[in-house]
Design a protein around this motif. Structure first.
Motif, short mmCIF file in Angstrom:
data_model
loop_
_atom_site.label_atom_id
_atom_site.label_comp_id
_atom_site.label_asym_id
_atom_site.label_seq_id
_atom_site.Cartn_x
_atom_site.Cartn_y
_atom_site.Cartn_z
N THR A 34 19.92 24.56 21.24
CA THR A 34 19.36 24.61 19.91
C THR A 34 20.40 23.84 18.98
OG1 THR A 34 20.50 26.82 19.48
CG2 THR A 34 18.20 26.71 20.01
N GLU A 35 21.81 23.97 19.26
CA GLU A 35 22.76 23.15 18.41
C GLU A 35 22.46 21.56 18.69
OE1 GLU A 35 26.57 24.65 19.83
OE2 GLU A 35 26.17 26.71 18.69
N LEU B 180 18.80 19.80 12.79
CA LEU B 180 17.78 19.20 11.63
C LEU B 180 18.61 17.77 11.36
CD1 LEU B 180 15.70 18.92 9.43
CD2 LEU B 180 17.20 20.06 7.70
N GLU B 181 19.93 17.71 11.36
CA GLU B 181 20.64 16.57 11.38
C GLU B 181 20.41 15.35 12.67
OE1 GLU B 181 25.22 14.88 11.59
OE2 GLU B 181 24.97 16.75 10.52
N ARG B 182 20.02 16.02 13.51
CA ARG B 182 19.73 15.26 15.02
C ARG B 182 18.37 14.65 14.72
NH1 ARG B 182 19.45 16.64 21.17
NH2 ARG B 182 18.35 14.90 21.92
N ARG C 52 18.53 11.82 12.35
CA ARG C 52 18.95 10.65 12.74
C ARG C 52 18.11 9.91 13.71
NH1 ARG C 52 23.40 13.67 14.03
NH2 ARG C 52 23.08 13.63 16.19
N GLU C 53 17.36 10.83 14.69
CA GLU C 53 16.47 10.07 15.56
C GLU C 53 15.10 9.39 14.83
OE1 GLU C 53 16.04 12.87 18.74
OE2 GLU C 53 18.10 12.83 19.42
N THR C 54 14.61 10.08 13.88
CA THR C 54 13.60 9.82 13.20
C THR C 54 13.90 8.38 12.60
OG1 THR C 54 12.73 11.83 13.14
CG2 THR C 54 11.86 10.45 11.59
N LEU C 55 14.94 8.47 11.78
CA LEU C 55 15.49 7.07 11.27
C LEU C 55 15.62 6.02 12.11
CD1 LEU C 55 16.43 5.91 8.49
CD2 LEU C 55 18.61 6.74 8.72
#
Length: 131
Positions: A104-105, A109-111, A114-117
């Protein structure tokens, strides 16, 4: 209560599980069919070891990733045996807790942002797609 489990089992209704999850000794996932249930994600995040039925797709993934102890069959006897195995093996429980938390870590949300961007940036510009 009729079966004498009142001292060992608590049936709690109408509560937000996020606050109860860390108090659990384990989570038993008995679904015959399932995608990615929130209760599983909540258990991972809270470090609760998971024992699962061999749900098609999900069971193979959970076992393969070391995220849950998966019963050999979807029967009460096989689920009970898996629960007993998890309960009697402190190293296995500790491994399940650690793997779930780490999973889960890694997927926060940050990951996701980043991956969507990164995906959006890898797509061709709109003008390049226009006729």
């Amino acid at each position: 209560r009729r079966r004498g489990l009142g001292e060992r089992v608590r049936f709690i209704r109408g509560r937000d599980t996020r606050f109860l999850m860390p108090a659990l000794d384990g989570l038993l996932l008995t679904s015959a069919y399932e995608g990615m249930p929130y209760v599983l994600l909540e258990a991972f995040a809270a470090g609760v070891p998971v024992v699962s039925a061999p749900t098609p797709g999900l069971g193979e993934w959970l076992g393969g990733e070391g995220l849950a102890l998966v019963a050999e069959a979807p029967t009460p006897e096989a689920l009970a045996a898996a629960l007993l195995q998890a309960q009697q093996d402190p190293h296995r429980r500790a491994s399940l807790r650690a793997r779930g938390r780490a999973w889960t870590e890694e997927r926060n949300l940050e990951r996701m942002f980043r991956e969507t961007l990164s995906l959006y940036r890898s797509l061709p510009a709109r003008s390049a797609l226009a006729p």
